[in-house]
Design an enzyme around this catalytic site. Structure first.
Site, short mmCIF file in Angstrom:
data_model
loop_
_atom_site.label_atom_id
_atom_site.label_comp_id
_atom_site.label_asym_id
_atom_site.label_seq_id
_atom_site.Cartn_x
_atom_site.Cartn_y
_atom_site.Cartn_z
N HIS A 1 0.82 -1.17 -0.16
CA HIS A 1 0.11 -0.01 -0.08
C HIS A 1 0.80 1.14 -0.04
CE1 HIS A 1 -4.04 1.40 1.33
NE2 HIS A 1 -3.51 2.50 0.71
N HIS B 1 -5.66 -1.17 5.44
CA HIS B 1 -5.55 -0.44 6.47
C HIS B 1 -6.70 -0.56 7.73
CE1 HIS B 1 -8.01 2.30 4.13
NE2 HIS B 1 -6.96 2.88 3.51
N ASP C 1 0.51 2.45 3.96
CA ASP C 1 -0.17 3.49 3.43
C ASP C 1 0.47 4.69 3.25
OD1 ASP C 1 -2.47 4.98 2.40
OD2 ASP C 1 -3.69 4.80 4.32
#
Lengths: 434, 337
Positions: free
Chosen positions: A64, A235, A308
């Protein structure tokens, strides 16, 4: 660029991979591992890199990362993002498709893949589930899949319409690809800038309730069951989300889940000073949620730690909390933050934490040259980690083009010493080599 | 749980920055400025040569006028800066806007913004003193201060005493009901903490959809949904404005139903004790949270709140920019022009 004839000896470290730990040197020739064993001799002309006191692990794999190219090159490019990744020990990252234009066509996917060809790590690409990430019409998944795209997501937002998501699961099943959801019911989260709870109530900040995530997790588990599709949850941030994933797994459904280093380490109390550096989506949650996510790593419900990584230029953060863009950098701090949260925080073994950062995400992404194990003949994607090194995070020294890290000025423990990508020493003694 | 950390008294971002002693200090200094307001020329030279800028990113007439009047009565130079909506939409960051304004030489920035924490952010970027004039749903500290000032003034007058001679003991055990949209109210988030810090007992009265998600850590004695049972037991009934312009209507079935349950109608006003005060931060939605005839009753002190606003804001600016806390305000206001 990689010299096919180059030879590197990683000497004096402890090899860790999914088979366990052992003291061994690793000899790399060209793009592959030539030998793993103790007391290996350095062949003439080879480069010897010190791995004393270090873990020699398969390169880390990030499911990610927002590399921002095309469209937001002022925040990050594939080149700068891959350099940040290499410094963080990553040998593969999955670039998120919420670029401008988004990765909803073979043309854009090809562009990003082409940009990744000279990068310091493997740049795999995730495709959008719907055209324009608008949640209405399915993106050309077969066309994208033909380019090697294995994972699809409208990340940044969830697919709101359950009927569209149902069709996506049905279509994806036939292609053998995975749908990754950013779970957020936008009607419940609209306008929210932090976790809805005691802190948001006191601070007067519109909140994003845990239920905005949980309702979509519940819905997608139901749709995965209904369609037989593969679901990956991006997430996850709440205790109940993980409970639902655990139940779905024990039911035998094809679901996987990732958590981020920041959700494992920071709570909504960080927002008390209204600092937009702490604004992320999903938001930092309660201490109880943090503790449940850590437990999910221990029990194995969590399949991967994903960064992320979300670079933003200064002006996107130099405003109010409510107006600021959500997201924080992750690639260069992920390993240390994860070790801090999990080995110190729960007593998890180092090897298991590395697994969450390397071979387990490699499997989720279907990246077969990644995640080890480290054995002769395997691709030489390796990171060398000094788990005891303390270092201060200095934004100006980060390889990322952006500076939005909440760890600025803080001291973390655990640092990447060297990274080998396809046999090339792209990071040596913590410094990117190109 | 407390709000954001205090900043050494250089700014006024939250009433929590002040604590009970800080609030008392502001009220004490405001006494002197209330007296100034009664003079033929209600102006003192306390901040001559200083520049106060009002930086408003949200529509406001009364608060801005009140601050600018306060600054002028202290002889400060006043500049106004309006940010039409969000600065981000203009492609300029809030930080750029604020730094541009302060580059002109500014001693205090009075900041009104639709987003919570805006004044905290501004305070990080500038050397000037920052006064929070309302940030989203978060706080409106000077409103709470002028409300406390008004309560003390009225209670003192009723006891036949000079307000300046009455300390904070008048708040001890004072029963205050705050009625209406607590969830979206910066007035409530400042008022509750200020009143509780001074010893008042606070009851919140609201439908569930207008209460905050969590009241953990709030210095509130109780919450209630039946206004009729609360009214006979309070000394102050503080009505919040229903912010219809911000879509609060979506939290309610209808205005009629809100007024039926939570409006201070003439019948309900009759349930109040004879000497209970009715307060409202303005502007009032007559016929919604307060009935026309109640708004104009003598027990309604709404206009006094407005009048005291200027003196209290003078006190805040004086304490931040003048000689600081503990200054001899008497000596300074004595030199009227």
């Amino acid at each position: 660029m990689t010299d096919a004839a180059s030879t590197v000896l990683l000497r004096g470290g402890t090899v860790v991979d999914e088979h366990g730990e052992r003291r061994a040197d690793v000899l790399v020739h060209g793009t592959a591992i030539a030998d793993v064993g103790s007391g290996l001799d350095a062949p003439a002309g080879s480069r010897v890199l010190d791995a004393g006191g270090c873990l020699v692990a398969p390169g880390l794999v990030d499911l990610h990362a927002h590399l921002r190219q095309p469209g937001a090159e002022e925040a990050e490019t594939v080149e700068t993002g891959s350099r940040a990744a290499a410094r963080g020990g990553y040998t593969a990252v999955l670039a998120m498709p919420n670029t401008d234009p988004p990765v909803d066509s073979a043309a854009v996917a090809s562009e990003v893949l082409a940009l990744g060809r000279g990068a310091l790590c493997r740049v795999a690409v995730a495709g959008a589930i719907t055209v324009g990430r608008a949640g209405e019409h399915l993106a050309p998944m077969a066309e994208l899949s033909a380019l090697g795209v294995r994972l699809f997501t409208d990340d940044g937002a969830g697919v709101q319409d359950p009927e569209v998501m149902r069709r996506a699961f049905e279509y994806a099943r036939g292609l053998g690809v995975t749908l990754a959801q950013h779970c957020e019911v936008s009607d419940l989260s609209a306008g929210g800038a932090m976790h809805e709870g005691a802190w948001s109530s006191r601070l007067g900040v519109p909140g994003v309730p845990a239920e905005a995530e949980e309702l979509m997790v519940a819905r997608d588990i139901a749709l995965a069951r209904m369609t037989g599709g593969r679901a990956h949850f991006l997430h996850l941030s709440t205790a109940r989300s993980l409970d639902m994933v655990a139940a779905a797994k024990s039911e035998g459904l094809a679901v996987t889940a990732e958590v981020t280093p920041h959700h494992l380490s920071l709570t909504d109390a960080e927002l008390a000073g209204y600092d937009p550096l702490y604004k992320v989506s999903p938001p930092l949650r309660s201490p109880e949620d943090v503790s449940a996510l850590r437990q999910g790593c221990v029990t194995g419900v969590v399949d991967a730690i994903a960064t992320d990584h979300a670079p933003h230029p200064p002006e996107a953060k130099e405003t109010t909390l409510q107006e600021a863009a959500p997201g924080m950098l992750g690639l260069e701090t992920s390993l240390a933050v994860s070790l801090g949260a999990l080995t110190d925080g729960t007593g998890m073994a180092l090897v298991d934490v590395v697994g969450l950062l390397s071979w387990r995400p490699a499997r989720v992404a279907g990246l077969h040259d990644q995640g080890g194990p480290l054995a002769a003949g395997a691709a030489a994607n390796i990171c060398v980690i000094d788990p005891g090194e303390r270092w201060e995070v200095t934004p100006a020294r980060l390889a990322s083009r952006s500076r939005n890290t909440p760890w600025a000025g803080k001291t973390l423990t655990g640092k990447v010493r060297h990274t080998l990508f396809r046999g090339e020493a792209v990071v040596v003694d913590g410094e990117a080599q190109r | 749980m407390s709000g954001a950390p205090a900043d050494g008294g250089r700014h006024l971002l939250s009433v929590s920055d002040l604590g009970s002693e800080g609030i008392e200090e502001v009220l004490r200094v405001a006494d002197a400025f209330v007296e100034v307001a009664r003079r033929p020329i209600p102006k003192v030279p306390a901040l001559r040569g200083r520049t106060v800028v009002t930086l408003f990113a949200e529509e406001s007439t009364r608060t801005r006028l009140s601050f600018e009047t306060a600054a002028r009565r202290l002889s400060a130079d006043v500049m106004s800066f309006s940010m039409a909506g969000s600065s981000a939409k203009k492609g300029e960051s809030l930080r750029d806007t604020v730094e541009t304004v302060t580059a002109m030489g500014v001693d205090a920035l009075v900041v009104r913004h639709p987003c919570a924490g805006a004044a905290h952010q501004v305070a990080r970027w500038v050397d000037a003193a920052v006064v929070n004039a309302g940030d989203g749903w978060h706080e409106h500290p000077t409103q709470a201060l002028l409300d406390c000032y008004t309560i003390r003034q009225v209670l003192a007058e009723r006891a036949g005493r000079d307000p300046a001679s009455v300390g904070m003991e008048c708040f001890d055990g004072l029963r205050v009901a705050i009625v209406g949209d607590i969830r979206h109210s910066r007035v409530a988030r400042s008022g509750i903490w200020a009143l509780a810090a001074l010893g008042a007992r606070v009851t919140l009265v609201a439908p569930g959809s207008l209460l905050p998600t969590s009241l953990q850590g709030w210095p509130v004695e109780r919450t209630a949904s039946d206004l009729d049972t609360v009214l006979p037991e309070v000394d102050v009934c503080y009505l919040l404005r229903l912010q219809l312009e911000r879509g609060v209507g979506a939290h309610l079935p209808s205005l009629r139903e809100y007024t039926a349950g939570y409006g201070l109608t003439a019948r309900r006003a009759g349930l109040l004790a004879e000497d209970a005060l009715v307060m409202h931060p303005g502007p009032m939605n007559r016929g919604v949270e307060i009935a026309d005839e109640v708004a104009d009753l003598p027990r309604s002190v709404v206009l006094r709140q407005v009048a005291n606003g200027v003196a209290v804001r003078m006190a805040v600016l004086f304490l931040l920019l003048g000689a600081g806390v503990g200054a001899d305000v008497g000596a300074l206001v004595g030199e009227g022009e």
